[in-house]
Every structure is written in C-alpha cells, then in structure tokens.
Design a protein around this motif. Structure first.
Motif, PDB file in Angstrom:
ATOM      1  N   UNK A 177       0.693  -1.285  -0.050  1.00 22.96           N
ATOM      2  CA  UNK A 177       0.223   0.619   0.309  1.00 22.96           C
ATOM      3  C   UNK A 177       0.997   0.800   0.040  1.00 22.96           C
ATOM      4  N   UNK A 178       0.409   2.576  -0.627  1.00 18.43           N
ATOM      5  CA  UNK A 178       1.107   3.249  -0.991  1.00 18.43           C
ATOM      6  C   UNK A 178       0.445   4.574  -1.783  1.00 18.43           C
ATOM      7  N   UNK A 179       0.702   5.384  -1.123  1.00 23.46           N
ATOM      8  CA  UNK A 179       0.216   6.850  -1.779  1.00 23.46           C
ATOM      9  C   UNK A 179       1.140   7.614  -2.803  1.00 23.46           C
ATOM     10  N   UNK A 180       0.032   7.604  -3.553  1.00 22.96           N
ATOM     11  CA  UNK A 180       0.677   7.894  -5.495  1.00 22.96           C
ATOM     12  C   UNK A 180       0.743   9.758  -5.248  1.00 22.96           C
ATOM     13  N   UNK A 181       2.183  10.394  -5.411  1.00 18.27           N
ATOM     14  CA  UNK A 181       1.823  11.494  -5.227  1.00 18.27           C
ATOM     15  C   UNK A 181       3.027  12.418  -6.038  1.00 18.27           C
TER      16      UNK A 181
END
Length: 118
Positions: free
Chosen positions: A86-90
C-alpha cells in the motif's frame, strides 16, 4: 536469495529514484502488469500489458510526464510468492491517491503485478 519483501523495497526505491533499468530487472521477461491508469491512458490495452519492453515504455512515459511522481510506502505484507504493497501516489499539483499493488513472485522475479486505486 532475495525475499519477496526485499523485492518490494527494491521496487519502491527503483521507482522513486526513476531507475528504470533497476525496476525492470525485478521483472520476468514475460511479466504482465495491470493498472487502472494504464486503462485510462491506453484504452486499447484494457489496462493489461506484458513483457519488459512494454513495461519500459509505460514507465518511461510516466517518468517523463510526471517528474515529481513519488510513491510513499504505507504497508508491505509478503509471503513466499506474493507481496501486497500500500502506498500513496504523490504528484505535485494533484491530490494524493491511495494505491494497493500486488506483486506475484516466481523464481525471485515479478511475473504479474496488479494495481488497485482507493
């Protein structure tokens, strides 16, 4: 021997540092990749591509179009043949997007990856 969890960390590092060849080295020559972003940008693929050359073209385009693209890891869970990240796309100027990605591993290479957007 490299663990699936280490493959995930290597994947994130290569992606965030835009090291395309290091990223591709993690994949089997015939790997498949599914992404909703791919389906949006290249509808003819229906979101699914395969092979390193197609992966190279997809990520090279993303790196060129989105120079500030960065994935901030949130969670990595792995077993012997699969990794769930799980990750944040920034991206500067865009709202953060929560992403989940599953990497299927065989013989220490990614053979299939699937992206889910939150």
């Amino acid at each position: 021997m490299i663990t699936p969890e280490q493959i995930a960390y290597n994947w994130l590092t290569a992606f965030n540092e835009k090291q395309l060849e290091n990223l591709l080295e993690l994949y089997d020559d015939h790997a498949e990749h599914f992404s909703p972003k791919l389906a949006q940008r290249q509808p003819e693929t229906k979101g699914l591509i395969n092979g390193k050359e197609t992966l190279r073209a997809w990520w090279a385009d993303a790196f060129n179009r989105l120079p500030t693209l960065h994935y901030k890891p949130l969670t990595i869970t792995a077993n012997q043949d699969r990794v769930f990240m799980e990750y944040l796309r920034q991206v500067d100027g865009e709202p953060d997007l929560k992403v989940a990605e599953v990497l299927e591993i065989k013989n220490e290479k990614i053979v299939f990856s699937r992206v889910y957007h939150g």
